[in-house]
Motif scaffolding. Structure first.
Motif, PDB file in Angstrom:
ATOM      1  N   UNK A 131      26.569  47.002  40.117  1.00  0.00           N
ATOM      2  CA  UNK A 131      26.112  47.267  38.750  1.00  0.00           C
ATOM      3  C   UNK A 131      25.668  48.712  38.500  1.00  0.00           C
ATOM      4  N   UNK A 132      25.400  49.488  39.529  1.00  0.00           N
ATOM      5  CA  UNK A 132      24.970  50.871  39.303  1.00  0.00           C
ATOM      6  C   UNK A 132      26.123  51.803  38.953  1.00  0.00           C
ATOM      7  N   UNK A 133      27.359  51.319  39.070  1.00  0.00           N
ATOM      8  CA  UNK A 133      28.492  52.188  38.701  1.00  0.00           C
ATOM      9  C   UNK A 133      28.449  52.459  37.202  1.00  0.00           C
ATOM     10  N   UNK A 134      28.737  53.713  36.834  1.00  0.00           N
ATOM     11  CA  UNK A 134      28.658  54.101  35.436  1.00  0.00           C
ATOM     12  C   UNK A 134      29.928  53.755  34.667  1.00  0.00           C
ATOM     13  N   UNK A 135      29.892  53.924  33.337  1.00  0.00           N
ATOM     14  CA  UNK A 135      31.045  53.580  32.489  1.00  0.00           C
ATOM     15  C   UNK A 135      32.267  54.460  32.733  1.00  0.00           C
ATOM     16  N   UNK A 136      32.089  55.608  33.382  1.00  0.00           N
ATOM     17  CA  UNK A 136      33.238  56.488  33.638  1.00  0.00           C
ATOM     18  C   UNK A 136      34.193  55.903  34.678  1.00  0.00           C
ATOM     19  N   UNK A 137      33.713  54.942  35.474  1.00  0.00           N
ATOM     20  CA  UNK A 137      34.582  54.343  36.512  1.00  0.00           C
ATOM     21  C   UNK A 137      35.595  53.434  35.825  1.00  0.00           C
ATOM     22  N   UNK A 138      36.897  53.759  35.995  1.00  0.00           N
ATOM     23  CA  UNK A 138      37.919  53.030  35.235  1.00  0.00           C
ATOM     24  C   UNK A 138      38.764  52.104  36.112  1.00  0.00           C
ATOM     25  N   UNK A 139      38.717  52.276  37.417  1.00  0.00           N
ATOM     26  CA  UNK A 139      39.460  51.394  38.327  1.00  0.00           C
ATOM     27  C   UNK A 139      38.821  51.512  39.706  1.00  0.00           C
ATOM     28  N   UNK A 140      39.080  50.515  40.546  1.00  0.00           N
ATOM     29  CA  UNK A 140      38.477  50.547  41.888  1.00  0.00           C
ATOM     30  C   UNK A 140      39.291  49.722  42.867  1.00  0.00           C
ATOM     31  N   UNK A 141      39.009  49.951  44.142  1.00  0.00           N
ATOM     32  CA  UNK A 141      39.589  49.123  45.207  1.00  0.00           C
ATOM     33  C   UNK A 141      38.445  48.754  46.148  1.00  0.00           C
ATOM     34  N   UNK A 142      38.404  47.488  46.521  1.00  0.00           N
ATOM     35  CA  UNK A 142      37.398  47.041  47.484  1.00  0.00           C
ATOM     36  C   UNK A 142      38.019  47.000  48.873  1.00  0.00           C
ATOM     37  N   UNK A 143      37.344  47.621  49.825  1.00  0.00           N
ATOM     38  CA  UNK A 143      37.853  47.633  51.202  1.00  0.00           C
ATOM     39  C   UNK A 143      36.745  47.083  52.104  1.00  0.00           C
ATOM     40  N   UNK A 144      36.951  45.849  52.544  1.00  0.00           N
ATOM     41  CA  UNK A 144      35.908  45.188  53.333  1.00  0.00           C
ATOM     42  C   UNK A 144      35.813  45.773  54.742  1.00  0.00           C
ATOM     43  N   UNK A 145      36.892  46.406  55.214  1.00  0.00           N
ATOM     44  CA  UNK A 145      36.947  46.810  56.630  1.00  0.00           C
ATOM     45  C   UNK A 145      36.280  48.148  56.928  1.00  0.00           C
ATOM     46  N   UNK A 146      35.969  48.946  55.911  1.00  0.00           N
ATOM     47  CA  UNK A 146      35.374  50.272  56.167  1.00  0.00           C
ATOM     48  C   UNK A 146      33.847  50.175  56.192  1.00  0.00           C
ATOM     49  N   UNK A 147      33.262  50.390  57.363  1.00  0.00           N
ATOM     50  CA  UNK A 147      31.831  50.199  57.561  1.00  0.00           C
ATOM     51  C   UNK A 147      31.131  51.537  57.781  1.00  0.00           C
ATOM     52  N   UNK A 286      26.953  66.552  40.362  1.00  0.00           N
ATOM     53  CA  UNK A 286      27.560  66.269  39.057  1.00  0.00           C
ATOM     54  C   UNK A 286      28.540  65.095  39.183  1.00  0.00           C
ATOM     55  N   UNK A 287      29.388  65.143  40.203  1.00  0.00           N
ATOM     56  CA  UNK A 287      30.388  64.078  40.361  1.00  0.00           C
ATOM     57  C   UNK A 287      29.730  62.755  40.758  1.00  0.00           C
ATOM     58  N   UNK A 288      28.724  62.844  41.608  1.00  0.00           N
ATOM     59  CA  UNK A 288      28.020  61.617  42.014  1.00  0.00           C
ATOM     60  C   UNK A 288      27.333  60.991  40.796  1.00  0.00           C
ATOM     61  N   UNK A 289      26.799  61.846  39.932  1.00  0.00           N
ATOM     62  CA  UNK A 289      26.107  61.331  38.736  1.00  0.00           C
ATOM     63  C   UNK A 289      27.087  60.707  37.749  1.00  0.00           C
ATOM     64  N   UNK A 290      28.308  61.228  37.706  1.00  0.00           N
ATOM     65  CA  UNK A 290      29.342  60.628  36.840  1.00  0.00           C
ATOM     66  C   UNK A 290      29.617  59.191  37.286  1.00  0.00           C
ATOM     67  N   UNK A 291      29.607  58.985  38.592  1.00  0.00           N
ATOM     68  CA  UNK A 291      29.975  57.671  39.135  1.00  0.00           C
ATOM     69  C   UNK A 291      28.773  56.718  39.172  1.00  0.00           C
ATOM     70  N   UNK A 292      27.631  57.260  39.579  1.00  0.00           N
ATOM     71  CA  UNK A 292      26.406  56.445  39.672  1.00  0.00           C
ATOM     72  C   UNK A 292      25.295  57.201  38.922  1.00  0.00           C
TER      73      UNK A 292
END
Ligand code: FAD
Length: 395
Positions: A131-147, A286-292
Protein backbone atom coordinates in the motif's frame (compact mmCIF):
# COMPACT_ATOMS: atom_id res chain seq x y z
CA UNK A 1 46.98 -26.83 3.48
CA UNK A 2 48.14 -23.46 4.77
CA UNK A 3 46.10 -20.93 2.86
CA UNK A 4 46.41 -17.17 3.05
CA UNK A 5 43.46 -15.12 1.78
CA UNK A 6 44.27 -11.48 1.07
CA UNK A 7 41.20 -9.28 1.54
CA UNK A 8 38.38 -9.59 4.06
CA UNK A 9 35.42 -8.38 2.03
CA UNK A 10 32.47 -10.76 1.67
CA UNK A 11 34.40 -12.68 -0.99
CA UNK A 12 37.58 -13.25 1.04
CA UNK A 13 35.66 -13.97 4.24
CA UNK A 14 33.28 -16.44 2.60
CA UNK A 15 36.24 -18.14 0.92
CA UNK A 16 38.21 -18.49 4.15
CA UNK A 17 35.08 -19.80 5.86
CA UNK A 18 34.49 -22.40 3.16
CA UNK A 19 38.13 -23.53 3.34
CA UNK A 20 37.99 -23.80 7.14
CA UNK A 21 34.79 -25.81 6.83
CA UNK A 22 36.71 -28.23 4.60
CA UNK A 23 39.43 -28.59 7.19
CA UNK A 24 42.12 -26.28 5.82
CA UNK A 25 44.22 -23.86 7.82
CA UNK A 26 43.04 -20.59 6.27
CA UNK A 27 43.86 -17.10 7.52
CA UNK A 28 42.69 -13.74 6.15
CA UNK A 29 44.72 -10.53 5.98
CA UNK A 30 43.09 -7.10 5.76
CA UNK A 31 43.91 -3.77 7.45
CA UNK A 32 40.20 -2.83 7.36
CA UNK A 33 38.06 -5.99 7.33
CA UNK A 34 34.67 -5.62 5.62
CA UNK A 35 35.26 -1.91 5.08
CA UNK A 36 35.25 -1.90 1.25
CA UNK A 37 32.36 -2.39 -1.18
CA UNK A 38 30.90 -5.00 1.16
CA UNK A 39 30.17 -2.30 3.75
CA UNK A 40 27.96 -0.35 1.35
CA UNK A 41 26.07 -3.24 -0.24
CA UNK A 42 22.29 -3.44 0.04
CA UNK A 43 22.45 -7.23 0.26
CA UNK A 44 19.82 -8.06 -2.33
CA UNK A 45 20.05 -11.68 -3.47
CA UNK A 46 18.52 -10.63 -6.74
CA UNK A 47 19.21 -13.50 -9.11
CA UNK A 48 16.01 -12.79 -11.02
CA UNK A 49 15.68 -9.00 -10.97
CA UNK A 50 19.38 -8.52 -11.76
CA UNK A 51 19.00 -10.63 -14.92
CA UNK A 52 19.94 -8.24 -17.70
CA UNK A 53 20.54 -8.47 -21.43
CA UNK A 54 23.92 -9.60 -22.80
CA UNK A 55 25.13 -11.18 -19.55
CA UNK A 56 24.39 -14.78 -20.45
CA UNK A 57 27.38 -16.31 -18.67
CA UNK A 58 26.39 -14.60 -15.43
CA UNK A 59 22.77 -15.74 -15.25
CA UNK A 60 23.33 -19.44 -14.35
CA UNK A 61 25.90 -18.39 -11.75
CA UNK A 62 23.37 -16.07 -10.12
CA UNK A 63 20.71 -18.78 -10.09
CA UNK A 64 23.10 -21.36 -8.58
CA UNK A 65 24.25 -18.80 -6.03
CA UNK A 66 20.70 -18.07 -4.91
CA UNK A 67 19.99 -21.79 -4.48
CA UNK A 68 23.21 -22.30 -2.51
CA UNK A 69 22.56 -19.45 -0.07
CA UNK A 70 20.39 -21.12 2.59
CA UNK A 71 22.89 -23.97 2.98
CA UNK A 72 25.78 -21.52 3.32
CA UNK A 73 23.93 -19.53 5.98
CA UNK A 74 22.96 -22.68 7.87
CA UNK A 75 26.61 -23.74 7.99
CA UNK A 76 27.67 -20.26 9.08
CA UNK A 77 25.17 -20.29 11.94
CA UNK A 78 26.26 -23.78 12.97
CA UNK A 79 29.90 -22.65 13.00
CA UNK A 80 29.23 -19.93 15.55
CA UNK A 81 28.23 -17.14 13.24
CA UNK A 82 25.19 -15.11 14.15
CA UNK A 83 22.13 -13.49 12.61
CA UNK A 84 22.76 -12.28 9.07
CA UNK A 85 19.48 -10.47 8.44
CA UNK A 86 18.35 -13.09 5.93
CA UNK A 87 14.79 -12.25 4.89
CA UNK A 88 12.69 -14.08 2.39
CA UNK A 89 10.89 -10.82 1.63
CA UNK A 90 9.67 -10.99 -1.97
CA UNK A 91 10.71 -8.37 -4.48
CA UNK A 92 8.41 -6.10 -6.46
CA UNK A 93 9.90 -4.68 -9.67
CA UNK A 94 7.85 -1.63 -10.61
CA UNK A 95 7.62 0.75 -13.57
CA UNK A 96 6.51 4.35 -13.86
CA UNK A 97 6.17 5.52 -17.46
CA UNK A 98 5.47 3.68 -20.73
CA UNK A 99 9.14 3.15 -21.57
CA UNK A 100 9.77 1.75 -18.07
CA UNK A 101 6.85 -0.66 -18.57
CA UNK A 102 8.30 -1.80 -21.87
CA UNK A 103 11.74 -2.37 -20.32
CA UNK A 104 10.18 -4.30 -17.45
CA UNK A 105 8.17 -6.48 -19.83
CA UNK A 106 11.25 -7.24 -21.94
CA UNK A 107 13.23 -8.20 -18.84
CA UNK A 108 10.37 -10.40 -17.61
CA UNK A 109 10.58 -12.40 -20.84
CA UNK A 110 14.33 -12.85 -20.39
CA UNK A 111 13.88 -13.81 -16.74
CA UNK A 112 11.17 -16.33 -17.58
CA UNK A 113 13.40 -17.86 -20.26
CA UNK A 114 15.83 -18.54 -17.41
CA UNK A 115 13.11 -20.38 -15.51
CA UNK A 116 12.08 -17.58 -13.14
CA UNK A 117 8.52 -17.29 -11.88
CA UNK A 118 7.40 -13.71 -12.52
CA UNK A 119 3.96 -12.49 -11.47
CA UNK A 120 2.99 -9.56 -13.71
CA UNK A 121 0.43 -7.12 -12.33
CA UNK A 122 -1.09 -3.70 -12.80
CA UNK A 123 -0.15 -0.72 -10.68
CA UNK A 124 -3.40 -1.04 -8.71
CA UNK A 125 -2.77 -4.68 -7.87
CA UNK A 126 0.76 -3.79 -6.82
CA UNK A 127 -0.67 -1.16 -4.44
CA UNK A 128 -2.99 -3.79 -2.95
CA UNK A 129 0.09 -5.86 -2.13
CA UNK A 130 2.23 -2.92 -1.06
CA UNK A 131 0.00 0.00 0.00
CA UNK A 132 2.90 2.46 0.34
CA UNK A 133 3.47 2.47 -3.42
CA UNK A 134 2.50 5.82 -4.91
CA UNK A 135 0.09 6.53 -7.79
CA UNK A 136 2.99 6.95 -10.23
CA UNK A 137 3.55 3.16 -10.21
CA UNK A 138 1.78 1.92 -13.34
CA UNK A 139 2.86 -1.74 -13.57
CA UNK A 140 4.78 -4.28 -11.50
CA UNK A 141 6.16 -7.79 -11.32
CA UNK A 142 6.27 -9.88 -8.17
CA UNK A 143 9.34 -12.07 -7.75
CA UNK A 144 9.10 -14.40 -4.78
CA UNK A 145 12.60 -15.84 -5.27
CA UNK A 146 14.67 -12.66 -4.76
CA UNK A 147 15.54 -12.35 -1.07
CA UNK A 148 18.03 -10.33 1.02
CA UNK A 149 20.72 -10.50 3.69
CA UNK A 150 22.27 -7.67 5.68
CA UNK A 151 25.87 -7.70 4.39
CA UNK A 152 27.20 -5.95 7.50
CA UNK A 153 25.65 -8.58 9.72
CA UNK A 154 26.88 -11.33 7.42
CA UNK A 155 30.44 -9.97 7.43
CA UNK A 156 30.32 -9.64 11.24
CA UNK A 157 29.08 -13.20 11.45
CA UNK A 158 31.89 -14.49 9.22
CA UNK A 159 34.45 -12.51 11.21
CA UNK A 160 33.13 -14.10 14.39
CA UNK A 161 33.25 -17.59 12.91
CA UNK A 162 36.83 -17.04 11.68
CA UNK A 163 37.97 -15.51 14.97
CA UNK A 164 41.73 -15.07 15.26
CA UNK A 165 42.05 -16.29 11.69
CA UNK A 166 41.49 -12.71 10.53
CA UNK A 167 44.55 -10.47 10.96
CA UNK A 168 44.56 -6.69 10.53
CA UNK A 169 47.53 -6.64 8.17
CA UNK A 170 48.10 -5.21 4.73
CA UNK A 171 49.73 -7.43 2.12
CA UNK A 172 52.23 -5.64 -0.11
CA UNK A 173 53.80 -8.45 -2.13
CA UNK A 174 53.36 -12.13 -2.97
CA UNK A 175 56.52 -14.02 -3.89
CA UNK A 176 58.19 -17.40 -3.89
CA UNK A 177 61.38 -16.06 -2.21
CA UNK A 178 61.81 -17.44 1.28
CA UNK A 179 62.95 -14.69 3.66
CA UNK A 180 66.38 -15.26 5.27
CA UNK A 181 66.18 -17.42 8.36
CA UNK A 182 62.70 -18.84 7.62
CA UNK A 183 61.70 -22.42 6.74
CA UNK A 184 61.08 -22.72 2.96
CA UNK A 185 57.47 -22.40 1.77
CA UNK A 186 55.81 -22.44 -1.64
CA UNK A 187 54.58 -18.86 -1.35
CA UNK A 188 55.16 -15.88 0.90
CA UNK A 189 52.86 -12.98 1.56
CA UNK A 190 54.94 -9.96 2.57
CA UNK A 191 53.22 -7.51 4.88
CA UNK A 192 53.39 -3.73 5.27
CA UNK A 193 54.60 -4.40 8.83
CA UNK A 194 57.75 -6.04 7.40
CA UNK A 195 56.78 -9.57 8.41
CA UNK A 196 56.01 -12.34 5.90
CA UNK A 197 53.45 -15.17 6.10
CA UNK A 198 54.14 -18.59 4.51
CA UNK A 199 51.48 -20.33 2.44
CA UNK A 200 50.85 -23.34 0.25
CA UNK A 201 48.20 -21.40 -1.63
CA UNK A 202 47.50 -17.66 -1.72
CA UNK A 203 44.08 -16.33 -2.67
CA UNK A 204 43.91 -12.68 -3.71
CA UNK A 205 40.42 -11.30 -2.99
CA UNK A 206 41.41 -7.65 -2.75
CA UNK A 207 38.68 -6.02 -4.81
CA UNK A 208 40.26 -2.82 -6.12
CA UNK A 209 43.41 -3.21 -3.99
CA UNK A 210 46.62 -4.10 -5.83
CA UNK A 211 49.33 -6.37 -4.47
CA UNK A 212 52.73 -6.70 -6.14
CA UNK A 213 53.21 -10.21 -7.52
CA UNK A 214 49.49 -10.74 -8.24
CA UNK A 215 48.80 -10.40 -11.97
CA UNK A 216 46.88 -7.26 -12.88
CA UNK A 217 43.20 -7.92 -13.59
CA UNK A 218 40.77 -5.85 -15.66
CA UNK A 219 38.82 -4.57 -12.65
CA UNK A 220 37.72 -0.95 -12.45
CA UNK A 221 35.93 1.14 -9.83
CA UNK A 222 32.18 1.37 -10.40
CA UNK A 223 30.99 3.78 -7.73
CA UNK A 224 27.75 3.35 -5.86
CA UNK A 225 26.10 5.92 -3.60
CA UNK A 226 23.63 4.49 -1.12
CA UNK A 227 21.44 5.85 1.71
CA UNK A 228 20.05 4.44 4.89
CA UNK A 229 16.79 5.84 6.27
CA UNK A 230 14.99 5.22 9.55
CA UNK A 231 11.23 4.82 9.17
CA UNK A 232 9.28 6.61 11.96
CA UNK A 233 7.45 4.19 14.30
CA UNK A 234 4.07 5.48 13.16
CA UNK A 235 4.75 4.50 9.54
CA UNK A 236 6.16 1.00 10.14
CA UNK A 237 6.29 -1.15 8.25
CA UNK A 238 6.54 1.28 5.37
CA UNK A 239 7.39 -1.59 3.02
CA UNK A 240 7.04 -5.35 3.29
CA UNK A 241 8.73 -6.09 -0.07
CA UNK A 242 12.04 -5.04 -1.55
CA UNK A 243 11.00 -2.57 -4.25
CA UNK A 244 13.12 -2.15 -7.38
CA UNK A 245 11.89 0.64 -9.60
CA UNK A 246 12.43 2.05 -13.03
CA UNK A 247 11.60 5.74 -12.86
CA UNK A 248 11.72 7.35 -16.31
CA UNK A 249 14.69 5.21 -17.28
CA UNK A 250 16.58 5.46 -13.97
CA UNK A 251 16.86 2.65 -11.42
CA UNK A 252 16.30 2.90 -7.71
CA UNK A 253 15.66 0.28 -5.04
CA UNK A 254 14.30 0.32 -1.51
CA UNK A 255 15.19 -2.58 0.78
CA UNK A 256 13.27 -2.82 4.08
CA UNK A 257 15.27 -4.21 7.00
CA UNK A 258 13.96 -6.02 10.06
CA UNK A 259 15.04 -3.14 12.35
CA UNK A 260 12.74 -0.60 10.66
CA UNK A 261 15.41 0.97 8.48
CA UNK A 262 15.29 1.25 4.72
CA UNK A 263 18.23 1.02 2.32
CA UNK A 264 17.85 3.25 -0.73
CA UNK A 265 20.29 2.71 -3.55
CA UNK A 266 22.24 2.83 -5.56
CA UNK A 267 23.94 4.94 -8.16
CA UNK A 268 26.19 3.26 -10.73
CA UNK A 269 28.85 5.71 -11.85
CA UNK A 270 32.29 5.24 -13.34
CA UNK A 271 33.67 8.61 -12.33
CA UNK A 272 32.94 11.64 -10.20
CA UNK A 273 33.89 12.28 -6.62
CA UNK A 274 35.40 9.61 -4.40
CA UNK A 275 32.84 10.38 -1.68
CA UNK A 276 29.06 10.67 -1.70
CA UNK A 277 27.96 12.56 -4.81
CA UNK A 278 25.25 15.21 -4.28
CA UNK A 279 23.59 14.58 -7.65
CA UNK A 280 23.32 10.86 -6.94
CA UNK A 281 21.68 11.49 -3.57
CA UNK A 282 19.26 13.93 -5.15
CA UNK A 283 18.29 11.47 -7.90
CA UNK A 284 17.94 8.53 -5.49
CA UNK A 285 15.68 10.42 -3.09
CA UNK A 286 13.61 11.99 -5.86
CA UNK A 287 13.05 8.66 -7.63
CA UNK A 288 12.45 6.79 -4.39
CA UNK A 289 9.88 9.42 -3.40
CA UNK A 290 8.10 9.02 -6.75
CA UNK A 291 7.66 5.32 -6.02
CA UNK A 292 7.11 5.43 -2.25
CA UNK A 293 5.99 8.96 -1.26
CA UNK A 294 6.16 8.08 2.46
CA UNK A 295 9.96 8.18 2.46
CA UNK A 296 9.66 11.97 2.83
CA UNK A 297 8.88 11.35 6.51
CA UNK A 298 11.96 9.18 7.13
CA UNK A 299 15.17 10.19 8.86
CA UNK A 300 18.37 10.00 6.81
CA UNK A 301 20.82 8.16 9.05
CA UNK A 302 23.65 7.41 6.63
CA UNK A 303 24.99 8.28 3.20
CA UNK A 304 27.85 6.24 1.84
CA UNK A 305 29.75 5.68 -1.39
CA UNK A 306 32.04 2.79 -2.26
CA UNK A 307 33.59 1.56 -5.50
CA UNK A 308 32.45 -1.86 -6.67
CA UNK A 309 35.17 -4.06 -8.22
CA UNK A 310 33.70 -3.92 -11.73
CA UNK A 311 34.55 -6.51 -14.38
CA UNK A 312 34.19 -5.97 -18.15
CA UNK A 313 31.27 -8.42 -18.46
CA UNK A 314 29.92 -7.99 -14.89
CA UNK A 315 30.98 -11.60 -14.21
CA UNK A 316 33.61 -12.43 -11.55
CA UNK A 317 37.25 -13.20 -12.30
CA UNK A 318 38.09 -16.44 -10.51
CA UNK A 319 40.89 -18.83 -11.37
CA UNK A 320 44.37 -20.17 -10.87
CA UNK A 321 46.73 -17.58 -12.32
CA UNK A 322 50.06 -18.98 -11.18
CA UNK A 323 51.28 -22.00 -9.30
CA UNK A 324 49.63 -21.72 -5.87
CA UNK A 325 48.05 -18.34 -6.61
CA UNK A 326 44.30 -17.91 -7.14
CA UNK A 327 42.36 -14.72 -7.76
CA UNK A 328 38.73 -14.10 -6.74
CA UNK A 329 37.77 -10.65 -7.89
CA UNK A 330 35.51 -8.60 -10.19
CA UNK A 331 32.28 -9.46 -8.35
CA UNK A 332 30.91 -6.15 -9.55
CA UNK A 333 27.26 -5.59 -8.54
CA UNK A 334 26.69 -9.14 -7.31
CA UNK A 335 29.35 -9.90 -4.72
CA UNK A 336 27.00 -10.55 -1.83
CA UNK A 337 24.87 -12.91 -3.90
CA UNK A 338 27.85 -14.65 -5.50
CA UNK A 339 30.27 -14.82 -2.54
CA UNK A 340 29.26 -18.30 -1.28
CA UNK A 341 29.32 -19.71 -4.82
CA UNK A 342 32.69 -18.07 -5.51
CA UNK A 343 33.99 -19.46 -2.22
CA UNK A 344 32.94 -22.98 -3.19
CA UNK A 345 34.58 -22.64 -6.59
CA UNK A 346 37.85 -21.38 -5.11
CA UNK A 347 37.86 -24.17 -2.53
CA UNK A 348 37.31 -26.71 -5.31
CA UNK A 349 40.28 -25.25 -7.21
CA UNK A 350 42.45 -25.42 -4.10
CA UNK A 351 41.55 -29.07 -3.62
CA UNK A 352 41.86 -29.93 -7.30
CA UNK A 353 38.26 -31.04 -7.49
CA UNK A 354 36.40 -31.18 -10.77
CA UNK A 355 34.92 -27.82 -11.70
CA UNK A 356 32.15 -27.50 -14.28
CA UNK A 357 34.16 -26.55 -17.40
CA UNK A 358 31.48 -24.06 -18.51
CA UNK A 359 31.69 -22.29 -15.15
CA UNK A 360 35.50 -22.37 -15.13
CA UNK A 361 35.59 -20.83 -18.60
CA UNK A 362 32.96 -18.19 -17.74
CA UNK A 363 34.92 -16.89 -14.77
CA UNK A 364 38.58 -17.45 -15.67
CA UNK A 365 40.48 -14.14 -15.86
CA UNK A 366 42.23 -15.15 -19.07
CA UNK A 367 39.02 -14.51 -20.98
CA UNK A 368 40.00 -10.83 -21.32
CA UNK A 369 43.73 -10.33 -21.12
CA UNK A 370 45.66 -13.57 -21.54
CA UNK A 371 48.94 -11.64 -21.60
CA UNK A 372 48.34 -10.32 -18.08
CA UNK A 373 47.96 -13.78 -16.66
CA UNK A 374 51.35 -15.37 -16.69
CA UNK A 375 50.39 -19.00 -16.35
CA UNK A 376 46.91 -19.67 -17.60
CA UNK A 377 45.39 -23.08 -17.33
CA UNK A 378 43.15 -23.76 -20.35
CA UNK A 379 41.08 -26.37 -18.53
CA UNK A 380 41.17 -25.94 -14.79
CA UNK A 381 40.00 -29.40 -13.90
CA UNK A 382 42.90 -31.85 -14.30
CA UNK A 383 45.80 -29.35 -14.38
CA UNK A 384 44.57 -27.64 -11.23
CA UNK A 385 45.24 -30.87 -9.37
CA UNK A 386 48.80 -30.97 -10.61
CA UNK A 387 49.44 -27.32 -9.87
CA UNK A 388 47.89 -27.12 -6.47
CA UNK A 389 48.33 -30.42 -4.73
CA UNK A 390 51.40 -31.06 -2.63
CA UNK A 391 53.00 -33.51 -5.09
CA UNK A 392 52.58 -31.10 -7.97
CA UNK A 393 54.22 -28.37 -6.00
CA UNK A 394 57.23 -30.42 -5.02
CA UNK A 395 57.67 -31.22 -8.68
C1 FAD B 1 26.28 0.73 -3.17
C2 FAD B 1 26.48 -0.74 -3.41
C3 FAD B 1 25.40 -1.60 -3.33
C4 FAD B 1 25.57 -2.96 -3.58
N1 FAD B 1 24.49 -3.80 -3.45
C5 FAD B 1 24.65 -5.13 -3.67
C6 FAD B 1 23.56 -6.01 -3.50
O1 FAD B 1 22.44 -5.61 -3.15
N2 FAD B 1 23.76 -7.35 -3.74
C7 FAD B 1 24.97 -7.84 -4.14
O2 FAD B 1 25.09 -9.05 -4.35
N3 FAD B 1 26.05 -7.02 -4.27
C8 FAD B 1 25.90 -5.68 -4.06
N4 FAD B 1 26.96 -4.83 -4.21
C9 FAD B 1 28.23 -5.38 -4.72
C10 FAD B 1 29.06 -5.97 -3.61
O3 FAD B 1 29.11 -5.07 -2.54
C11 FAD B 1 30.46 -6.28 -4.13
O4 FAD B 1 30.40 -7.08 -5.28
C12 FAD B 1 31.23 -7.05 -3.05
O5 FAD B 1 31.22 -6.34 -1.84
C13 FAD B 1 32.66 -7.32 -3.49
O6 FAD B 1 33.29 -7.95 -2.42
P1 FAD B 1 34.87 -8.12 -2.35
O7 FAD B 1 35.15 -8.89 -1.11
O8 FAD B 1 35.37 -8.62 -3.65
O9 FAD B 1 35.39 -6.60 -2.27
P2 FAD B 1 35.49 -5.62 -1.04
O10 FAD B 1 34.29 -5.67 -0.17
O11 FAD B 1 35.84 -4.28 -1.60
O12 FAD B 1 36.69 -6.20 -0.19
C14 FAD B 1 38.03 -6.15 -0.61
C15 FAD B 1 38.85 -6.12 0.66
O13 FAD B 1 40.23 -6.25 0.28
C16 FAD B 1 40.99 -5.49 1.18
N5 FAD B 1 42.30 -5.25 0.58
C17 FAD B 1 42.59 -4.55 -0.54
N6 FAD B 1 43.93 -4.53 -0.75
C18 FAD B 1 44.49 -5.24 0.28
C19 FAD B 1 45.83 -5.56 0.64
N7 FAD B 1 46.86 -5.15 -0.09
N8 FAD B 1 46.04 -6.30 1.75
C20 FAD B 1 45.00 -6.74 2.51
N9 FAD B 1 43.71 -6.45 2.22
C21 FAD B 1 43.46 -5.71 1.13
C22 FAD B 1 40.16 -4.23 1.39
O14 FAD B 1 40.53 -3.58 2.61
C23 FAD B 1 38.75 -4.78 1.41
O15 FAD B 1 38.28 -5.03 2.73
C24 FAD B 1 26.85 -3.47 -3.94
C25 FAD B 1 27.93 -2.60 -3.98
C26 FAD B 1 27.77 -1.24 -3.73
C27 FAD B 1 28.95 -0.33 -3.76
Amino acid sequence: MRIVVIGAGVVGLATAFELRERGHDAIVLDPNPAGGASRAAAGMLAAVTETEWAQDALHPLMRDAAHAYPDFLARLTAAGGDAVGYRETATLAVAVDAADRETLTGLAVLQQQGGAVVDRMTGSRAREREPSLGPAVSAAMGIAADHQVDPRQMAASLLRALGAGVRREQAVRVSTDTPIGREPAHRWVHLASGDAVPADVVIAATGLGQVEGVPALPVRPVWGDILRLRVPEALRPLLTHTVRALVRGRSVYLVPREDGTLVVGASVREGGVAGVQAGSVLALLRDAQTVVPGIEECEVIEMMARPRPGSPDATPLIGVVERGLIVANGFDRHGVLLAPLGARLVADLVEGRAVDPAVAAAVHPSRFHPADVRQVLPDLTPPAVAVLDGAGMKG
